[in-house]
Design a protein around this motif. Sequence first.
Motif, PDB file in Angstrom:
ATOM      1  N   ASP A  92       0.823  -1.213   0.000  1.00  0.00           N
ATOM      2  CA  ASP A  92       0.000   0.000   0.000  1.00  0.00           C
ATOM      3  C   ASP A  92       0.858   1.264   0.000  1.00  0.00           C
ATOM      4  O   ASP A  92       0.543   2.230  -0.701  1.00  0.00           O
ATOM      5  N   ALA A  93       1.947   1.261   0.766  1.00  0.00           N
ATOM      6  CA  ALA A  93       2.804   2.445   0.840  1.00  0.00           C
ATOM      7  C   ALA A  93       3.440   2.743  -0.512  1.00  0.00           C
ATOM      8  O   ALA A  93       3.574   3.909  -0.905  1.00  0.00           O
ATOM      9  N   LEU A  94       3.803   1.707  -1.246  1.00  0.00           N
ATOM     10  CA  LEU A  94       4.411   1.896  -2.568  1.00  0.00           C
ATOM     11  C   LEU A  94       3.383   2.405  -3.577  1.00  0.00           C
ATOM     12  O   LEU A  94       3.664   3.306  -4.365  1.00  0.00           O
ATOM     13  N   VAL A  95       2.194   1.842  -3.532  1.00  0.00           N
ATOM     14  CA  VAL A  95       1.111   2.304  -4.412  1.00  0.00           C
ATOM     15  C   VAL A  95       0.836   3.783  -4.138  1.00  0.00           C
ATOM     16  O   VAL A  95       0.692   4.589  -5.069  1.00  0.00           O
ATOM     17  N   LYS A  96       0.804   4.154  -2.870  1.00  0.00           N
ATOM     18  CA  LYS A  96       0.562   5.546  -2.482  1.00  0.00           C
ATOM     19  C   LYS A  96       1.664   6.464  -3.023  1.00  0.00           C
ATOM     20  O   LYS A  96       1.380   7.537  -3.572  1.00  0.00           O
ATOM     21  N   ARG A  97       2.924   6.054  -2.879  1.00  0.00           N
ATOM     22  CA  ARG A  97       4.039   6.870  -3.380  1.00  0.00           C
ATOM     23  C   ARG A  97       3.955   7.032  -4.891  1.00  0.00           C
ATOM     24  O   ARG A  97       4.207   8.124  -5.429  1.00  0.00           O
ATOM     25  N   ALA A  98       3.584   5.967  -5.587  1.00  0.00           N
ATOM     26  CA  ALA A  98       3.443   6.047  -7.049  1.00  0.00           C
ATOM     27  C   ALA A  98       2.340   7.035  -7.417  1.00  0.00           C
ATOM     28  O   ALA A  98       2.519   7.878  -8.298  1.00  0.00           O
ATOM     29  N   ARG A  99       1.236   6.951  -6.741  1.00  0.00           N
ATOM     30  CA  ARG A  99       0.105   7.841  -7.059  1.00  0.00           C
ATOM     31  C   ARG A  99       0.436   9.298  -6.748  1.00  0.00           C
ATOM     32  O   ARG A  99      -0.034  10.208  -7.435  1.00  0.00           O
ATOM     33  N   GLU A 100       1.248   9.519  -5.703  1.00  0.00           N
ATOM     34  CA  GLU A 100       1.674  10.889  -5.381  1.00  0.00           C
ATOM     35  C   GLU A 100       2.495  11.496  -6.520  1.00  0.00           C
ATOM     36  O   GLU A 100       2.545  12.713  -6.672  1.00  0.00           O
TER      37      GLU A 100
END
Length: 123
Positions: A92-100
């Motif tokens: 989830d943290a990686l998906v969030k960073r990508a979306r940012e």
Amino acid sequence: MTQAKAMTVLLVDDSRVARLSLMRQLQSLPLSLDILEAASADDALALMQERQADVALIDFNMPGRDGIELAGLFRQSHPQMKLALVTANIQDALVKRARELDMTFLAKPASLEGLARFLEVAE
């Protein structure tokens, strides 16, 4: 949909097999593509000094800089480039960073449907 020129796609993955798999999938889409390959973030940065890509499909886990770090650099130097993080590292943290970074997140192995949606290909 006809295109005046080929779309230039940059594949960045330290795995040659992963790049070949993505390339085969991309070539099966009804698009005119010019596909560039890089085995690392540093190779991708050097390649982008010589060429321009419209789109980049970037792995996360690579030696040296990771895919998020590379995407951040591309956002600064090529803000209009469409970026996708293509990785088996589904946190989830990686998906969030990508979306940012305004990146599309595609889980490996990437599906043809996911690639078509990312490239906005009408099926």
